[in-house]
Design a protein around this motif. Structure first.
Motif, PDB file in Angstrom:
ATOM      1  N   THR A   6       1.012  -0.700   0.091  1.00 57.99           N
ATOM      2  CA  THR A   6      -0.010   0.124   0.030  1.00 57.99           C
ATOM      3  C   THR A   6       0.853   1.418  -0.337  1.00 57.99           C
ATOM      4  OG1 THR A   6      -1.977  -1.365   1.274  1.00 57.99           O
ATOM      5  CG2 THR A   6      -1.762   0.993   1.759  1.00 57.99           C
ATOM      6  N   SER A   7       0.515   2.116  -1.318  1.00 55.35           N
ATOM      7  CA  SER A   7       1.492   3.324  -1.037  1.00 55.35           C
ATOM      8  C   SER A   7       0.416   4.289  -0.908  1.00 55.35           C
ATOM      9  CB  SER A   7       2.230   3.428  -2.009  1.00 55.35           C
ATOM     10  OG  SER A   7       2.651   4.357  -2.209  1.00 55.35           O
ATOM     11  N   LYS A   8       0.890   5.353   0.185  1.00 55.57           N
ATOM     12  CA  LYS A   8      -0.163   6.880   0.001  1.00 55.57           C
ATOM     13  C   LYS A   8       0.759   8.089  -0.640  1.00 55.57           C
ATOM     14  CE  LYS A   8      -3.712   5.281   2.600  1.00 55.57           C
ATOM     15  NZ  LYS A   8      -4.485   5.850   4.219  1.00 55.57           N
ATOM     16  N   VAL A 641      -6.379 -13.791  -7.565  1.00 58.96           N
ATOM     17  CA  VAL A 641      -6.000 -13.826  -6.000  1.00 58.96           C
ATOM     18  C   VAL A 641      -6.369 -13.043  -5.146  1.00 58.96           C
ATOM     19  CG1 VAL A 641      -4.596 -15.216  -5.096  1.00 58.96           C
ATOM     20  CG2 VAL A 641      -4.041 -15.400  -7.443  1.00 58.96           C
ATOM     21  N   SER A 642      -5.717 -12.112  -4.779  1.00 58.34           N
ATOM     22  CA  SER A 642      -6.208 -11.180  -3.862  1.00 58.34           C
ATOM     23  C   SER A 642      -7.255 -10.281  -3.624  1.00 58.34           C
ATOM     24  CB  SER A 642      -4.379 -10.268  -3.744  1.00 58.34           C
ATOM     25  OG  SER A 642      -4.522  -8.642  -4.891  1.00 58.34           O
ATOM     26  N   GLY A 643      -7.981 -10.387  -4.852  1.00 57.55           N
ATOM     27  CA  GLY A 643      -9.241  -9.770  -4.485  1.00 57.55           C
ATOM     28  C   GLY A 643      -9.259  -8.466  -4.856  1.00 57.55           C
ATOM     29  N   ARG A 644     -10.318  -7.899  -4.467  1.00 53.90           N
ATOM     30  CA  ARG A 644     -10.474  -6.448  -5.087  1.00 53.90           C
ATOM     31  C   ARG A 644      -9.520  -5.035  -4.253  1.00 53.90           C
ATOM     32  NH1 ARG A 644     -13.957  -4.300  -8.125  1.00 53.90           N
ATOM     33  NH2 ARG A 644     -15.340  -6.643  -8.682  1.00 53.90           N
ATOM     34  N   ASP A 645      -9.374  -4.849  -4.626  1.00 55.24           N
ATOM     35  CA  ASP A 645      -8.613  -3.463  -4.117  1.00 55.24           C
ATOM     36  C   ASP A 645      -9.155  -1.922  -5.086  1.00 55.24           C
ATOM     37  OD1 ASP A 645      -6.596  -2.516  -6.405  1.00 55.24           O
ATOM     38  OD2 ASP A 645      -5.918  -4.888  -5.481  1.00 55.24           O
ATOM     39  N   SER A 646      -8.843  -0.656  -4.383  1.00 50.05           N
ATOM     40  CA  SER A 646      -8.758   0.889  -5.360  1.00 50.05           C
ATOM     41  C   SER A 646      -8.128   1.464  -5.446  1.00 50.05           C
ATOM     42  CB  SER A 646     -10.209   1.060  -4.547  1.00 50.05           C
ATOM     43  OG  SER A 646     -10.302   1.676  -3.204  1.00 50.05           O
ATOM     44  N   ALA A 669      -2.969   4.088  -3.971  1.00 48.72           N
ATOM     45  CA  ALA A 669      -3.335   3.326  -4.702  1.00 48.72           C
ATOM     46  C   ALA A 669      -2.788   1.603  -3.791  1.00 48.72           C
ATOM     47  CB  ALA A 669      -2.105   3.372  -5.891  1.00 48.72           C
ATOM     48  N   VAL A 670      -3.321   0.464  -4.168  1.00 54.84           N
ATOM     49  CA  VAL A 670      -3.128  -0.342  -3.806  1.00 54.84           C
ATOM     50  C   VAL A 670      -2.526  -1.201  -4.110  1.00 54.84           C
ATOM     51  CG1 VAL A 670      -3.729  -2.802  -2.143  1.00 54.84           C
ATOM     52  CG2 VAL A 670      -4.452  -0.160  -1.310  1.00 54.84           C
ATOM     53  N   ARG A 671      -0.741  -2.694  -4.357  1.00 55.75           N
ATOM     54  CA  ARG A 671      -1.095  -2.949  -4.858  1.00 55.75           C
ATOM     55  C   ARG A 671      -0.472  -4.044  -5.064  1.00 55.75           C
ATOM     56  NH1 ARG A 671       4.791  -5.574  -6.188  1.00 55.75           N
ATOM     57  NH2 ARG A 671       4.812  -5.786  -7.884  1.00 55.75           N
ATOM     58  N   SER A 672      -1.479  -5.283  -5.875  1.00 55.51           N
ATOM     59  CA  SER A 672      -1.730  -6.427  -5.512  1.00 55.51           C
ATOM     60  C   SER A 672      -0.772  -7.258  -6.116  1.00 55.51           C
ATOM     61  CB  SER A 672      -2.639  -6.560  -6.480  1.00 55.51           C
ATOM     62  OG  SER A 672      -4.026  -6.344  -6.186  1.00 55.51           O
ATOM     63  N   PRO A 673      -0.028  -8.657  -6.165  1.00 58.84           N
ATOM     64  CA  PRO A 673       0.946  -9.365  -6.163  1.00 58.84           C
ATOM     65  C   PRO A 673       0.965  -9.376  -7.787  1.00 58.84           C
ATOM     66  CG  PRO A 673      -0.674 -10.241  -4.813  1.00 58.84           C
ATOM     67  CD  PRO A 673      -1.178  -9.530  -4.721  1.00 58.84           C
TER      68      PRO A 673
END
Length: 720
Positions: A6-8, A641-646, A669-673
């Motif tokens: 996660t990055s802000k 795999v990791s589901g929903r993010d926004s 932002a949220v970075r999925s693998p």
């Protein structure tokens, strides 16, 4: 639960001139605004700025953008894209032509967050990643002769492009149209007459069907020669921290005394009266013991030991660990780019194709049996026709009794009790195979193909759409050659009284590792066949995307009439597949030499996203506020795999007057693998390490007697 980064990005305020390169994507004449005589409303032109999917009426961005123009590429005679991109202050140097231990690719690393977190776009489109690591793109695939400009966005762009743009975006804007033929050729070399680099490209384009259709074709050829470490004084040998005659710190050349010049085997031993020693063998099978302590006590040039191991100035490639390393990697690259488009009544259809092939032969240091060896080879001593009586006695009496590095049980057999070992294990044994076998070579090949098919059109004067499908694949291979089969080498070290292999299967040939040349028959026996170590990776990326964009000029405007609201909504489906096929003996490390490759893998992920952006003019033409505009963006992504993010973005642009802009932005932002992060096995280098809890005894030499050393009570307690 799969972890996600996660990055802000914190809110920032930037004041600069409107004509600053950080604000303007490219210096060019502004498009004239069309004013409707009835409503005096602005018609938005089809201009896109990196970091947003919204068409804008100018080239001004709400995020910091730096630009490299085609003029800069031409003036610098750049033939490799990364050379100029990596010179930008926003980019931490990625892999390039001088990356000796790299993978033969060229990359860019925005803000040092990793090549796989830097999104590479071509004409604002994703480009197929070279590896399944989340986004690393080999910049060799970018047709340099077609580059119009490069836009580097260091602000957040995840809401526009997805979370893989967390570090930022590098957008290569290519020329879309040309009329006729264009030829370009360039070359360079150093003042020494080496490091040659040649590039030739040609472009042809035009229109057909009374201008309704257009086409473009581009071909590029590059050849680059290698420059080795030993070709330059500063890299001819290794450098160490040292001091001059006044005691000032300085870099000094490391003495090239490690026994790699001659292939003669070396044993590390410690049972001489002087303590530790190196045992170096000559071609007659005799061993010479050289006492040593710290590395600073290694013999100086001119001593017998130093003379045996090579020239200290690094003049011989066989006598220097730098002899097979490159300051500039060789490369051959061929690439083709083609596009054809045709405009029907209200729809334009197009096909865009990229193809590139890059070959990078990497020459590495010669294979060797390491220190300590990974496999712990066992060698015949008494029956060996390659060892002198003096060596057999020295090995049996001195070397394998006790080890100065770690006390351990030594596998030592003397069945006839004559004081000469039948066999011994060689845990601390070193032999270089550079002369008789040659260096391990690693051929890296990359082949990329990407095809995009799409349609776009207008619904009315304010709204338009675009739908496209993009199919891409990169096939990369690592072909390590001249690898030693340790099982065959072990087989050739065990010799019976007749001078033949104890195990004569596979056409076994006795291997004389004690001399500087094992002979061609032994080389053929212990080497793996050519090509069996080849690892192939196929990384596929499929993108399906649809957007609807326009403005509210036909519906309403903000009170005060600062202008219509710009909107874009869309959906994207991203699918990535990875297939890696690596030979089992490479994965298990059953070889001597340099042949690492990724573990075999067959996996895929997909991400379905919906997104929107809005550009809202708030105030225009008021005292103290020449213009005030708000930009909003949101993306919701469902990772398989990791589901929903926004991801979201909020940006505000304030113009006190036409010459000054103040920007305020906030991104989340949220970075999925990626596939590698989910499924790839991490590679490690392993050595055989004795477990002290399994060792019941060791020996040392006291005079002419072997004395047993029992395990200590403390060790026994720690093993319980």
């Amino acid at each position: 639960m799969i972890p996600r980064a996660t990055s802000k990005l914190q809110a920032i305020v930037i004041i600069s001139l409107l004509n600053s390169p950080a604000l303007i994507a490219q210096e060019q004449d502004s498009a004239e605004a069309d004013l409707n005589s009835d409503s005096q409303r602005l018609v938005v032109e089809e201009v896109f700025v990196t970091g947003s999917l919204l068409p804008k009426g100018d080239f001004v961005s709400k995020a910091p953008i730096a630009t490299i123009s085609s003029t800069q590429f031409e003036m610098s005679n750049t033939t490799n894209v990364e050379a100029l991109v990596n010179s930008m202050p926003q980019v931490v140097g990625g892999a390039g032509r001088s990356s000796t231990f790299g993978q033969g690719i060229a990359t860019a690393n925005l803000r040092g967050l990793g090549e796989n977190r830097t999104l590479v776009l071509v004409n604002s489109r994703r480009f197929v990643p070279t590896f399944p690591d989340g986004g690393t793109v080999d910049l060799n695939f970018i047709p340099i002769g077609l580059i119009d400009r490069v836009e580097i966005l260091t602000g957040g762009a995840s809401a526009a492009y997805g979370s893989d743009a967390m570090a930022g975006v590098i957008n290569f804007i290519l020329k879309e149209e040309t009329d006729g033929w264009e030829f370009n050729a360039g070359g360079e070399m150093t003042e020494r007459g080496d490091a040659e680099l040649f590039n030739f490209n040609t472009t042809n384009g035009g229109t057909f069907a009374s201008g309704r259709g257009s086409y473009l074709f581009h071909a590029d050829l590059l050849e680059r020669k290698s420059v080795n470490y030993i070709d330059r004084d500063i890299t001819k040998v290794g450098l160490l921290d040292g001091s001059d005659s006044q005691g000032n710190l300085s870099l000094v050349q490391a003495p090239n005394l490690f026994p790699i010049a001659e292939n003669a085997a070396m044993l590390f031993c410690c049972s001489t009266p002087q303590g530790g020693a190196l045992g170096l063998f000559d071609n007659d099978g005799n061993v010479n013991l050289f006492p040593f302590g710290l590395p600073s006590r290694f013999p100086t040039p001119g001593t017998p030991f130093a003379s045996a191991v090579g020239e200290p100035d690094g003049s011989s490639e066989f006598g220097n660990i730098n002899g097979f390393l490159s300051l500039q990697l060789p490369q051959e690259r061929k690439s083709i780019k083609g596009k054809i488009a045709y405009e029907f009544e209200k729809i334009e259809a197009y096909v865009d194709v990229y193809y590139s092939k890059s070959e990078v032969p990497l020459s590495q240091f010669g294979p060797y049996v390491g220190f300590p060896t990974t496999y712990g080879y066992t060698s015949s001593i008494e029956n060996s026709p390659f060892l002198s009586s003096q060596s057999k006695q020295a090995i049996s009496r001195d070397y394998f009794i006790y080890n100065s590095f770690v006390p351990q049980r030594v596998e030592y057999r003397d069945d006839n009790a004559n004081g000469i070992a039948d066999t011994v294990r060689l845990p601390f044994f070193y032999r270089q195979f550079a002369r008789d076998i040659g260096p391990t070579t690693t051929q890296r090949d990359f082949e990329s193909l990407q095809v995009e098919l799409g349609i776009k059109g207008e619904l009315n004067s304010s709204w338009g759409y675009e739908v496209f499908a993009q199919l891409g694949e990169v096939e990369s291979s690592i072909n390590a050659d001249r690898l030693i089969n340790p099982e065959r080498l072990q087989q050739g070290l065990l010799i019976n009284a007749d001078g033949n292999c104890v195990d004569e299967s596979n056409g076994c040939v006795p291997v004389n590792v004690w001399s500087d040349n094992i002979g061609q028959e032994a080389v053929d026996f212990i080497l793996y066949p050519e090509g069996v170590g080849k690892s192939v990776t196929k990384n596929k990326q499929n993108v399906f995307m649809a957007t609807l964009s326009g403005n509210t000029a036909d519906w309403f405007t903000i009170p005060g009439d600062p202008g219509p609201i710009g909107l874009v909504v869309g959906a994207e489906y991203l699918e990535i597949e990875a297939n890696i096929n690596t030979p089992e003996f490479i994965e298990q490390g059953i070889f001597e030499g340099f042949g690492t490759a990724p573990f075999s893998l067959d996996a895929d992920i997909d991400i379905a996203s919906i997104f929107m952006e809005a550009l809202i003019p708030l105030i225009s033409g008021k005292p103290g506020i020449d213009y005030l505009e708000l930009e909003l963006a949101f993306r919701s992504a469902d990772h398989s795999v990791s589901g929903r993010d926004s991801s979201s973005k909020l940006a505000l642009s304030y113009y006190p007057n036409p010459e000054i802009q103040i920007r305020l932005s906030y991104n989340n932002a949220v970075r999925s693998p990626s596939i590698n992060e989910l499924y790839q096995i991490e590679q490690t280098t392993s050595l055989i390490i004795e477990d002290p809890c399994t060792q019941d005894q060791s020996f040392k030499l006291v005079g002419d007697n072997r004395t047993r050393i029992e395990r200590s009570a403390e060790l026994d307690a720690s093993c319980l």
